[in-house]
Design a protein around this motif. Structure first.
Motif, PDB file in Angstrom:
ATOM      1  N   MET A 359       0.830  -1.210   0.000  1.00  0.00           N
ATOM      2  CA  MET A 359       0.000   0.000   0.000  1.00  0.00           C
ATOM      3  C   MET A 359       0.861   1.256   0.000  1.00  0.00           C
ATOM      4  SD  MET A 359      -3.068  -1.141   2.614  1.00  0.00           S
ATOM      5  CE  MET A 359      -3.651   0.527   2.822  1.00  0.00           C
ATOM      6  N   ASP A 360       1.987   1.223   0.701  1.00  0.00           N
ATOM      7  CA  ASP A 360       2.897   2.377   0.682  1.00  0.00           C
ATOM      8  C   ASP A 360       3.458   2.600  -0.721  1.00  0.00           C
ATOM      9  OD1 ASP A 360       2.575   3.061   3.329  1.00  0.00           O
ATOM     10  OD2 ASP A 360       4.313   1.935   4.036  1.00  0.00           O
ATOM     11  N   GLN A 361       3.720   1.514  -1.435  1.00  0.00           N
ATOM     12  CA  GLN A 361       4.221   1.639  -2.809  1.00  0.00           C
ATOM     13  C   GLN A 361       3.164   2.269  -3.713  1.00  0.00           C
ATOM     14  OE1 GLN A 361       5.455  -2.314  -3.963  1.00  0.00           O
ATOM     15  NE2 GLN A 361       6.857  -2.485  -2.219  1.00  0.00           N
ATOM     16  N   VAL A 362       1.912   1.858  -3.529  1.00  0.00           N
ATOM     17  CA  VAL A 362       0.819   2.452  -4.311  1.00  0.00           C
ATOM     18  C   VAL A 362       0.680   3.928  -3.949  1.00  0.00           C
ATOM     19  CG1 VAL A 362      -1.651   2.358  -4.838  1.00  0.00           C
ATOM     20  CG2 VAL A 362      -0.370   0.231  -4.477  1.00  0.00           C
ATOM     21  N   LEU A 363       0.794   4.239  -2.662  1.00  0.00           N
ATOM     22  CA  LEU A 363       0.712   5.635  -2.218  1.00  0.00           C
ATOM     23  C   LEU A 363       1.773   6.485  -2.911  1.00  0.00           C
ATOM     24  CD1 LEU A 363      -0.255   7.903  -0.259  1.00  0.00           C
ATOM     25  CD2 LEU A 363       1.465   7.047   1.353  1.00  0.00           C
ATOM     26  N   ASN A 364       3.010   6.012  -2.952  1.00  0.00           N
ATOM     27  CA  ASN A 364       4.084   6.771  -3.586  1.00  0.00           C
ATOM     28  C   ASN A 364       3.798   6.992  -5.070  1.00  0.00           C
ATOM     29  OD1 ASN A 364       5.527   6.948  -1.193  1.00  0.00           O
ATOM     30  ND2 ASN A 364       6.696   5.084  -1.585  1.00  0.00           N
TER      31      ASN A 364
END
Length: 635
Positions: A359-364
């Motif tokens: 999810m952090d990767q998608v956020l970035n």
């Protein structure tokens, strides 16, 4: 079984992790819900559609520069009560039903939790399946069997590009009325699908339950509801895709292989995970019932002013709560297929970290796109639009008031006044620098270039675009007399089209990925760009067709425009055909498109996070919106 989305987002299971530990898929022991002899837990329903089609496994694999999704499904359509004399209706587990596997994409926008500085778990409407991914559908029949259930393997078509970072929903669906007539008839005779109708005994006023299949009229009614109202059953997996494409390299890293240096970049949340999460919650509450209830009671008893009577009542209620949990929770666990095995517990616990990582990767990735849209709407589009609006208005006002020097006179007077003000021009630019410090540098640059040109140069003064001819001020149209409006318009279109295309490419994800992220946003941004170009025609049309000014007909103006259908490869027809609108109308449309972009991507929330990062003196390289390895362009 109801799906609890918020909890499920935290407990996702990777197919790769499961397979790595000898996991073969959704266990057949959890396929049919148990119906324990506990009226507090199990109250009969009229029909049971849960777990009738389940994605047993879901696998993701690379295929060249693209990828493919495959897996297996289980079905439970057991026509076990077909009348003996009926030789046409199929019996047993129905193996000829059509099961459609489809992939959908969610146009969600990930947001940053300003407290933890990590991705917020998004809220997903369970009724919203998402947007179909083009070409990602296949239909299979459960010709195989497993423990008495139907089973089939499936493979979605190979994608020649990877999926863009984001959330996807894989659905296995059986639409009742898309089946053959014989199969539709067989659906009536699946005894495990039908329960009982609740009623109240008129004498005792106690609930009574009439079995659906024991009353032919009731059976027909519920069957018709199943076919006409329910209409379908489905099973699903949620797929989170992160940075699987990094700087031109496609690689899948499952959760069990992820490390700090090379984190997992995808995760799959299966129906098994949903059930396991619920069972785990029941187990924890059952196994810690004394500690949990006693702790809650101890907190209550700390309340000032609690009377002895109130304390005694709380103690009785606590014992009743313990008894309820011990009575009902074993049945709830049994209903879902029993206690979790060790491997299921391990998988759930290890998945918490991996799903947050993805999810952090998608956020970035999303923040990068938001940043680029911010630069596009509030920088390039906004100030380029007004770079047309200012000279257009100046020309219109000069012709209307018959004074080709009017805008020059007003601009110079305002400039002189500012020079004489305390601090002069420097004070004004210092104030603007302070005001724009929380904007992207690209937005600040676009704003300052526009303001300097408008206030301190003669570039957009009306006398560049109008001339006095036969004692009358009119728009300068003679191509030989440069500068003039036509030359300005053509130069602007060529330069702006090239510049805007370059920036639009940074938010166009289909160059690298098989899906376009936020297609409606991209469409609105392109429409705003096109309206900026149309404005160059709209101002000319307004001035030339005004009967009091130049008195050209709209047809005459359009015919002139048509003589230049292209400009350095740019098709001008989409612009001049809509260039007869009033400039005010174009402005309304332009503003609406820009507002759609800002609202949809949550620009206000992102700008707050961006400002806070600047206030915290975050290094420029680490500000929200920095280019991630998964960016769709190499800028």
């Amino acid at each position: 079984m109801p799906i609890r989305y918020m909890a499920a987002f935290i407990l996702m299971v990777s197919a790769g992790a499961l397979l790595a530990q000898g996991y073969s898929g959704f266990p057949e022991t959890r396929m049919r819900e148990g119906r324990p002899d506990n009226e507090n837990v199990f109250v009969p329903d009229e029909m049971y559609t849960q777990n009738r089609v389940v994605l047993r496994t879901t696998e993701i694999m690379t295929s060249g520069r693209g990828m493919q999704i495959s897996g297996t499904i289980l079905t439970d359509f057991d026509a076990d009560t077909v009348p003996g004399g009926d030789t046409k209706t199929p019996r047993g587990q129905l193996s000829d039903i059509n099961v459609t596997i489809e992939l959908f994409y969610y146009d969600l926008v990930m947001q940053r939790d300003l407290t933890t500085n990590r991705a917020k778990t998004p809220k997903i409407d369970p009724k919203d399946e998402g947007r179909p991914v083009a070409g990602q559908t296949v239909t299979v029949k459960p010709k195989q069997s497993l423990a008495g259930f139907g089973m089939a393997n499936f493979q979605l078509p190979v994608m020649n590009k990877p999926l863009a970072p984001g959330l996807y929903r894989l659905i296995a669906r059986v639409r009742f009325k898309s089946q053959s007539n014989d199969l539709q008839q067989a659906f009536k005779y699946m005894s495990d699908w039908y329960g009982a109708r609740a009623d109240v005994d008129p004498e005792t006023l106690l609930p009574i339950f009439e079995p659906v299949t024991g009353n032919s009229k009731l059976h027909d009614e519920v069957y018709r509801t199943l076919m006409d109202t329910v209409g379908q059953v489905k099973g699903e997996s949620l797929i989170w895709i992160g940075e699987i494409w990094k700087n031109g390299v496609l690689e899948l890293v499952p959760p069990e292989s992820g490390t700090d240096r090379k984190p997992a970049n995808y995760a799959i949340w299966s129906h098994h995970a949903v059930i396991a999460e619920q069972v785990a919650a029941y187990e924890v509450q059952l196994d810690t019932v004394d500690e949990t209830v006693d702790a809650a009671l101890a907190q209550k008893m700390k309340v000032d002013g609690a009377t002895p009577e109130l304390i005694e009542r709380w103690k009785r209620e606590a014992e009743q709560e313990k008894a309820r949990i011990r009575r009902d929770y074993p049945a709830l666990i049994e209903k879902s297929g029993g206690r979790l095995i060790k491997e299921e517990m391990t998988l759930l616990s290890t998945s918490k970290t991996s799903i947050m990582t993805v999810m952090d990767q998608v956020l970035n990735f999303h923040e990068y796109l938001i940043y680029r849209y911010w630069v596009l709407t509030d920088g390039l589009l906004h100030y380029k639009y007004h770079s047309v609006n200012v000279p257009g208005y100046n020309a219109w006002e000069a012709v209307t008031k018959q004074d080709e020097r009017l805008s020059t006179t007003l601009r110079l007077a305002a400039l002189e006044k500012q020079k004489e003000a305390p601090g002069g021009l420097k004070a004004r630019w210092d104030e603007r620098t302070e005001r724009f410090k929380f904007n992207p540098p690209e937005v600040t640059q676009a704003a300052f270039e526009f303001l300097k040109t408008r206030e301190e140069t003669a570039e957009w003064d009306a006398d560049k675009f109008v001339e006095k001819k036969n004692g009358k001020v009119a728009l300068k149209l003679d191509a030989a007399k440069k500068p003039n409006w036509i030359a300005y318009r053509e130069d602007f279109i060529v330069d702006f089209h090239k510049e805007s295309e370059k920036l639009l490419e940074t938010v166009t994800t289909t160059g690298v990925y098989s899906t376009q992220v936020w297609p409606a946003v991209l469409s609105a941004a392109r429409d705003a760009r096109d309206d900026t170009i149309r404005l160059t025609f709209a101002w000319e049309h307004l001035i030339r067709t005004d009967e009091q000014l130049m008195a050209h007909t709209s047809e005459e103006v359009m015919e002139e425009w048509k003589r230049t259908p292209t400009l350095e490869g740019i098709d001008l027809a989409p612009y001049y055909t809509k260039g007869t609108a009033q400039p005010g109308t174009v402005k309304i449309r332009f503003d609406a498109n820009c507002d759609t972009v800002r609202r949809t991507i949550g620009l206000v929330d992102f700008s707050v996070a961006y400002r806070r990062a600047i206030e915290a003196e975050t290094d420029k390289k680490n500000l929200p919106g920095k280019r991630p390895p998964s960016a769709p362009t190499s800028e």
